[in-house]
Scaffold this active site. Structure first.
Site, PDB file in Angstrom:
ATOM      1  N   ASN A  74      29.317 -42.085 -38.273  1.00  0.00           N
ATOM      2  CA  ASN A  74      28.502 -41.844 -39.469  1.00  0.00           C
ATOM      3  C   ASN A  74      27.407 -40.814 -39.220  1.00  0.00           C
ATOM      4  OD1 ASN A  74      30.139 -43.800 -40.438  1.00  0.00           O
ATOM      5  ND2 ASN A  74      28.548 -45.347 -40.765  1.00  0.00           N
ATOM      6  N   HIS A 113      23.056  -9.508 -77.284  1.00  0.00           N
ATOM      7  CA  HIS A 113      24.262  -9.885 -78.061  1.00  0.00           C
ATOM      8  C   HIS A 113      25.382  -8.869 -77.886  1.00  0.00           C
ATOM      9  CE1 HIS A 113      21.548 -12.651 -80.299  1.00  0.00           C
ATOM     10  NE2 HIS A 113      20.710 -11.650 -80.184  1.00  0.00           N
ATOM     11  N   SER A 162      49.002  -1.388 -62.884  1.00  0.00           N
ATOM     12  CA  SER A 162      49.854  -2.269 -63.668  1.00  0.00           C
ATOM     13  C   SER A 162      51.291  -2.026 -63.230  1.00  0.00           C
ATOM     14  CB  SER A 162      49.678  -1.948 -65.146  1.00  0.00           C
ATOM     15  OG  SER A 162      50.853  -2.266 -65.855  1.00  0.00           O
ATOM     16  N   LYS A 209      47.196   2.754 -65.619  1.00  0.00           N
ATOM     17  CA  LYS A 209      46.140   1.745 -65.543  1.00  0.00           C
ATOM     18  C   LYS A 209      45.429   1.693 -64.193  1.00  0.00           C
ATOM     19  CE  LYS A 209      46.171  -1.631 -68.217  1.00  0.00           C
ATOM     20  NZ  LYS A 209      45.231  -2.123 -69.183  1.00  0.00           N
ATOM     21  N   GLU A 260      36.967  -8.869 -62.474  1.00  0.00           N
ATOM     22  CA  GLU A 260      37.465 -10.015 -63.263  1.00  0.00           C
ATOM     23  C   GLU A 260      37.464 -11.286 -62.418  1.00  0.00           C
ATOM     24  OE1 GLU A 260      40.742  -8.372 -66.302  1.00  0.00           O
ATOM     25  OE2 GLU A 260      41.097  -7.784 -64.254  1.00  0.00           O
ATOM     26  N   TYR A 286      26.628 -45.473 -45.521  1.00  0.00           N
ATOM     27  CA  TYR A 286      27.859 -44.682 -45.551  1.00  0.00           C
ATOM     28  C   TYR A 286      28.933 -45.408 -46.344  1.00  0.00           C
ATOM     29  CZ  TYR A 286      32.033 -42.213 -43.949  1.00  0.00           C
ATOM     30  OH  TYR A 286      33.206 -41.497 -43.910  1.00  0.00           O
ATOM     31  N   GLN A 307      33.494 -38.926 -47.249  1.00  0.00           N
ATOM     32  CA  GLN A 307      34.450 -38.026 -46.606  1.00  0.00           C
ATOM     33  C   GLN A 307      34.858 -36.898 -47.578  1.00  0.00           C
ATOM     34  OE1 GLN A 307      37.438 -39.461 -43.700  1.00  0.00           O
ATOM     35  NE2 GLN A 307      38.879 -39.235 -45.377  1.00  0.00           N
TER      36      GLN A 307
HETATM   37  N1  ARG Z   1      36.073 -38.712 -41.421  1.00  0.00           N
HETATM   38  C1  ARG Z   1      34.888 -39.431 -41.768  1.00  0.00           C
HETATM   39  C2  ARG Z   1      34.096 -38.624 -42.795  1.00  0.00           C
HETATM   40  O1  ARG Z   1      34.374 -37.514 -42.958  1.00  0.00           O
HETATM   41  C3  ARG Z   1      34.062 -39.646 -40.545  1.00  0.00           C
HETATM   42  C4  ARG Z   1      33.143 -40.822 -40.624  1.00  0.00           C
HETATM   43  C5  ARG Z   1      33.911 -42.068 -40.552  1.00  0.00           C
HETATM   44  N2  ARG Z   1      33.058 -43.221 -40.507  1.00  0.00           N
HETATM   45  C6  ARG Z   1      33.492 -44.458 -40.772  1.00  0.00           C
HETATM   46  N3  ARG Z   1      32.638 -45.416 -40.731  1.00  0.00           N
HETATM   47  N4  ARG Z   1      34.748 -44.701 -41.067  1.00  0.00           N
HETATM   48  O2  ARG Z   1      33.220 -39.114 -43.446  1.00  0.00           O
END
Ligand code: ARG
Length: 463
Positions: free
Chosen positions: A105, A151, A272, A278, A285, A312, A317
């Site tokens: 995490n 405008h 084109s 063209k 664009e 978390y 992810q």
């Molecule tokens: N692949 C996970 C992400 O991108 C990594 C963290 C995973 N942590 C967990 N507690 N499963 O967030």
């Protein structure tokens, strides 16, 4: 995983794995692991010799990835597990000590913050390069009159240099926004652990300094759950790409045969397949059309984070694909903008002819009446009548007779005809920030100073 008796269902596995996109974190993950290992050595969790082996092993993993692309296998869930597996292949069970005092995490949050720092700086650099082209063009076209529009209707004449500098200042604000994203990503989450901190008193400040972070997070719960820095980057990129879309749009209009104000270099145009004549402004664009996808990336992530309980959740992810897509899109678009600007050609005569439309002087005539003591609203009405008289008689404003003028106002004399001399409309805009050549020269000076500061910032950050 030891707790599990069953393998993951392949459908769940497909949903759950992030390796297909988070492989891009590899170099950051390796840098982070090397700094973390040094932190572990300093508190005696690793011996100096173990640190040496881990560090060298990680370097070999880095080289393997660089040389062969990512050799992940079906069992790798994400980049963090994959790097650890490859390190195990290099140095054996010692690889297992690296995850002491760290959770995926805080690890992933730290990797992503490192990505945001690196690419905020790159965006600042690319904005600076486009700003430099705009400034060069503005200097070269500082006295080329053109119609300014509201405008998309001809409104008041301006100098082309003044119009180009409008984009310069938009990009200057984008630089500030990317700088904000860089600063917000410069607070290191590592050490937050899964959410509560870790049982090892690693010196976070020295790990942060090692990795180029300015500070460490104050709160482990916030550290594990924060993705504001990604949103800050995505917001900066969204606004920047919106600016580029407006630029692209004007180039499409200006390069049309109907306007004929400019032509893109062939190297930024396409032909084109059926119409040989063209020269299509595809680059402009696409600048226009890429913008909503960057904004959609912001919207994706704010949606993911919305109402997510701390800390978390696997939801998070989903931060990576929008981030990577925005990085790739905005960096390419900024680079293309710079290239388009370097080769663009403006047509002085076409722009000047379009700005010679006397109707563009209507406000000047109103101001002349105001100088004679007429309240502006009344003057606006008088000039509106004159414009209608001229249109009805099929003549330009300067061909109305003194009698025509007197019928509408006793305040109109021969100065009316002087005010209709074109150069006076531009040069009368002497107010700071206006198009007149005096304030424009001051604006060019400020732009030069601003650009020098942007370049100095990039050099400083890179050193
Ligand atoms: N692949 C996970 C992400 O991108 C990594 C963290 C995973 N942590 C967990 N507690 N499963 O967030």
């Amino acid at each position: 995983m030891a707790r599990f008796r069953k393998d993951p269902d392949p459908r769940f596995w497909q949903l759950n794995r992030s390796i297909d996109f988070d492989w891009r974190l590899a170099p950051y993950d390796i840098d982070q692991s090397q700094a973390h290992a040094r932190g572990l050595m300093e508190i005696g969790v690793l011996s100096e010799e173990e640190l040496g082996q881990i560090d060298a092993g990680l370097e070999r993993v880095r080289d393997r990835i660089a040389a062969h692309g990512f050799e992940f296998d079906g069992a790798d869930e994400d980049i963090h597990m994959a790097v650890e597996r490859l390190l195990g292949e290099e140095i054996g069970p010692l690889a297992g000590k690296l995850h002491t005092g760290r959770s995926r995490n805080d690890q992933v949050a730290t990797d992503v913050a490192m990505v945001v720092q690196a690419h905020s700086l790159r965006a600042i650099e690319l904005c600076g390069a486009a700003m430099e082209q705009l400034l060069t063009l503005a200097e070269a076209h500082r006295d080329w009159p053109m119609p300014g529009y509201t405008h998309l209707q001809r409104a008041q004449p301006v100098y082309l240099g003044h119009h180009l500098l409008a984009y310069f200042w938009m990009l200057a604000r984008d630089v500030l926004r990317f700088q904000f994203a860089l600063d917000s990503a410069s607070v290191m989450p590592l050490g937050s652990g899964a959410l509560a901190g870790v049982n090892w008193e690693i010196d976070r400040d020295s790990v942060a300094a090692d990795l180029g972070f300015e500070h460490v997070t104050h709160n482990s719960i916030d550290g594990a759950s924060n993705r504001d820095f990604v949103l800050d980057y995505l917001a900066a990129a969204s606004t920047c790409s919106m600016h580029l879309s407006r630029f692209g749009s004007e180039i499409v209009i200006w390069s049309s045969t109907e306007f004929g104000f400019c032509q893109l270099d062939e190297s930024f145009s396409s032909g084109s397949s059926i119409m040989p004549q063209k020269l299509n402004p595809d680059s402009a664009e696409l600048l226009r059309a890429k913008s909503p996808r960057v904004a959609a990336n912001y919207s994706t992530l704010i949606g993911v984070m919305h109402a997510l309980p701390l800390t978390y959740g696997k939801d998070m992810q989903e931060d990576k694909e929008p981030l990577f897509d925005a990085i790739d899109t905005i960096e390419l678009c900024l680079d293309v903008t710079e290239g388009m600007l370097a080769g663009i050609e403006f047509d002085r005569e076409r722009m000047e002819a379009a700005s010679g439309d006397e109707m563009l002087a209507a406000t000047e005539v109103a101001d002349l009446l105001v100088r004679g003591g007429v309240p502006f609203r009344e003057a606006h009405g008088i000039v509106g009548d004159l414009v209608r008289d001229a249109v009805e008689q099929g003549k330009p404003l300067s061909e109305l007779t003194p009698d025509d003028l007197r019928r509408r106002s006793e305040h109109l004399d021969s100065t009316y005809y002087e005010v209709l001399q074109r150069s006076s409309w531009l040069e009368s805009k002497r107010i700071a920030g206006g198009t007149g050549s005096v304030p424009l020269a001051a604006q060019l000076d400020s732009a030069r100073e601003t650009l020098a500061a942007v370049k100095a910032r990039v050099v400083e950050e890179r050193s």
